[in-house]
Design a protein around this motif. Structure first.
Motif, mmCIF file in Angstrom:
data_model
loop_
_atom_site.group_PDB
_atom_site.id
_atom_site.type_symbol
_atom_site.label_atom_id
_atom_site.label_comp_id
_atom_site.label_asym_id
_atom_site.label_seq_id
_atom_site.Cartn_x
_atom_site.Cartn_y
_atom_site.Cartn_z
ATOM 1 N N GLY A 236 0.811 -1.209 0.000
ATOM 2 C CA GLY A 236 0.000 0.000 0.000
ATOM 3 C C GLY A 236 0.839 1.251 0.000
ATOM 4 O O GLY A 236 2.041 1.239 -0.290
ATOM 5 N N SER A 237 0.201 2.370 0.331
ATOM 6 C CA SER A 237 0.893 3.662 0.366
ATOM 7 C C SER A 237 0.684 4.313 1.724
ATOM 8 O O SER A 237 -0.121 3.863 2.545
ATOM 9 C CB SER A 237 0.338 4.579 -0.733
ATOM 10 N N TRP A 238 1.409 5.417 1.940
ATOM 11 C CA TRP A 238 1.255 6.150 3.191
ATOM 12 C C TRP A 238 -0.170 6.678 3.360
ATOM 13 O O TRP A 238 -0.661 6.809 4.493
ATOM 14 C CB TRP A 238 2.258 7.296 3.257
ATOM 15 N N ASP A 239 -0.847 6.976 2.274
ATOM 16 C CA ASP A 239 -2.235 7.425 2.391
ATOM 17 C C ASP A 239 -3.114 6.346 3.010
ATOM 18 O O ASP A 239 -4.067 6.642 3.739
ATOM 19 C CB ASP A 239 -2.793 7.806 1.013
ATOM 20 N N ASP A 240 -2.790 5.088 2.739
ATOM 21 C CA ASP A 240 -3.601 3.974 3.249
ATOM 22 C C ASP A 240 -3.468 3.814 4.760
ATOM 23 O O ASP A 240 -4.389 3.333 5.417
ATOM 24 C CB ASP A 240 -3.201 2.662 2.568
ATOM 25 N N VAL A 241 -2.306 4.175 5.306
ATOM 26 C CA VAL A 241 -2.053 3.905 6.727
ATOM 27 C C VAL A 241 -2.001 5.183 7.557
ATOM 28 O O VAL A 241 -1.646 5.144 8.733
ATOM 29 C CB VAL A 241 -0.729 3.128 6.901
#
Length: 509
Positions: free
Chosen positions: A398-403
């Motif tokens: 995933g990406s930082w936006d996801d977490v």
């Protein structure tokens, strides 16, 4: 025009001021609606102002301050003294003048005091070797060796070049908590960086001629005040800033950079182009393919940017009550409160980074700028600025936006362990991840120094030997950003030095 500068970050502004005051026609092209790059102040919520990327200054050479009249233009530094390092076991490293059984600083053994003294002397000698090289192109290694030949400093230099930091600390510091005291010393750079990375602190040395020290601390009104002062100096010198006009690519003819193509399609020709962007963005994104040899391109791709950081910014309704602190309640708020800073904590955080996941317990540095600068907040509230390291630039899943929310909540929990009232005090918060730093501030991988201050990327190797003199392999292209000698921070020194090299080559009007 004579000079087109890509990016109106603070180094670009400094370069513009020096170039324009010689009579050159200088233009800066900035993709955002304001100047400053990573040295900005933003009103995230009405009445609450934050330094959203760089949060303090150190290393602005006094000569640059005088040349640009920065103090007269409103720059006012608020000193930030040493803070408190909480250990998690009820003890801490705190101010020397606070005598408490919990404060390891005042209860070191004779062996620990002597080890700390010798370690400090080693670092001072290493930094003194390089102080003279700030306002000039980086020296060659053989030049530095020749300058210290036959002196004690020669041994210090060679040890720094050949020793990892933890091994150096082990040589000076006896086993025990004192080694953990220094575990976070270069933890933003790497798990166990080359000891030579300590030479970077020469940026903070006093001016040789006058003894004047570079300002160190917060900036009244936020770090954006520095950029505004630098922009005013550039404007007064005759430079022109074009906002909302990002550069899409460099224009190249016959192996020479002859201008820039803007994002709106306009083409601008210039005698020289100066890039204030990081080396990866300059050479891998702006420069059309086919103009770098494969070997250099590969080395640029391998520059250390993947070790990043993130910031947590919050409006709080009351000051943190640090449960292990037993001194003056206000004392921790004028500096930074850090935790955890043990070797085990650093190793665990880098285990997570190398696995491509957000560290479960990153290293935290908690500051409250509004405590010493009430103008950045509303009455009854404070602004918290939390710097967190390390962080993987990209996640494996995933990406930082996801977490984002998960990581933010974990940080709040971690801070609340040390200050039980923290979670309940939060009115608003924002987490700025490496992805945000890349998207918003134009920093590859969210690396706030453009290229990490690893020992492999300093002085004659910053960012690479072929690029260390502020000049690109293509004629007409120069670099003035934090990826150049002497490095990052809000210092303006790379901008100053790059401008001098341009003037050597093309002169003023």
């Amino acid at each position: 025009m004579d000079v087109a500068i890509v990016g109106a970050g603070h180094n670009g502004l400094v370069a513009a001021a020096y170039l324009a005051r010689t009579g050159l026609d200088v233009h800066l092209f900035e993709r955002r609606a304001f100047v400053g790059g990573a040295a900005i102040t933003e009103e995230l919520w009405p009445g609450f102002h934050f330094s959203t990327c760089a949060h303090m200054i150190h290393g602005i050479h006094p000569r640059i301050i005088r040349d640009l009249g920065l103090y007269e233009r409103g720059l006012e530094a608020i000193p930030r003294p040493g803070g408190v390092l909480l250990r998690g076991d009820g003890t801490y490293y705190g101010p020397k003048d606070h005598d408490s059984p919990r404060n390891h600083t005042v209860h070191l053994s004779r062996e620990e005091r002597e080890g700390q003294r010798r370690y400090g002397a080693f670092k001072r000698t290493l930094q003194e070797i390089f102080t003279r090289y700030r306002l000039r192109p980086p020296p060659r290694l053989d030049e530095v060796r020749a300058s210290v030949s036959g002196t004690r400093a020669a041994g210090v230099l060679e040890k720094a070049l050949s020793t990892r930091l933890l091994d150096l600390q082990d040589e000076f510091l006896p086993p025990g908590v004192l080694r953990d005291r220094y575990a976070g010393e270069r933890a933003a750079v790497g798990r166990n960086p080359l000891a030579f990375s300590l030479a970077y602190n020469s940026l903070n040395a006093p001016e040789e001629e006058t003894g004047e020290k570079p300002p160190y601390g917060y900036v009244k009104g936020g770090v954006g005040t520095v950029s505004r002062a630098m922009a005013e100096a550039a404007d007064e010198a005759g430079a022109q800033v074009h906002l909302n006009r990002g550069v899409e690519r460099l224009l190249v003819e016959s192996g020479k950079v002859i201008g820039v193509r803007l994002e709106d399609g306009a083409e601008v020709r210039a005698r020289v182009v100066v890039s204030n962007l990081d080396p990866k963005r300059t050479f891998l994104k702006l420069l059309p393919s086919g103009h770098l040899d494969d070997g250099l391109r590969s080395r640029i791709e391998g520059l250390i940017t993947h070790v990043s950081c993130y910031k947590f910014l919050a409006v709080i309704s009351e000051l943190p009550q640090w449960k292990d602190w037993d001194g003056d309640a206000d004392r921790p708020h004028i500096g930074a409160v850090t935790f955890p800073r043990t070797r085990a904590a650093v190793a665990a955080a880098y285990d997570d980074l190398e696995a491509g996941r957000p560290p479960e317990a990153p290293l935290v540095s908690f500051s409250i700028p509004s405590f010493v600068d009430p103008a950045v907040t509303q009455p009854g509230y404070h602004t918290a600025s939390v710097w967190i390291v390390p962080a993987p630039a990209k996640l494996r899943k995933g990406s930082w936006d996801d977490v984002r929310e998960e990581v933010a909540e974990g940080l709040v929990d971690q801070i609340t362990e040390y200050a039980p009232n923290f979670r309940a005090s939060i009115r608003d918060y924002r987490l700025r991840t490496p992805l945000d730093l890349e998207r918003e501030n134009g920093l590859t991988d969210g690396c706030i120094w453009h290229i990490q201050h690893a020992g492999e990327h300093l002085f004659w190797n910053r960012p690479l030997p072929e690029l260390a003199g502020y000049r690109a392999p293509l004629g007409g292209l120069y670099m003035c950003g934090a990826g150049q000698h002497p490095g990052g921070e809000v210092s303006g020194v790379p901008g100053h030095n790059a401008a001098q090299e341009v003037l050597k080559d093309i002169g003023g009007v």
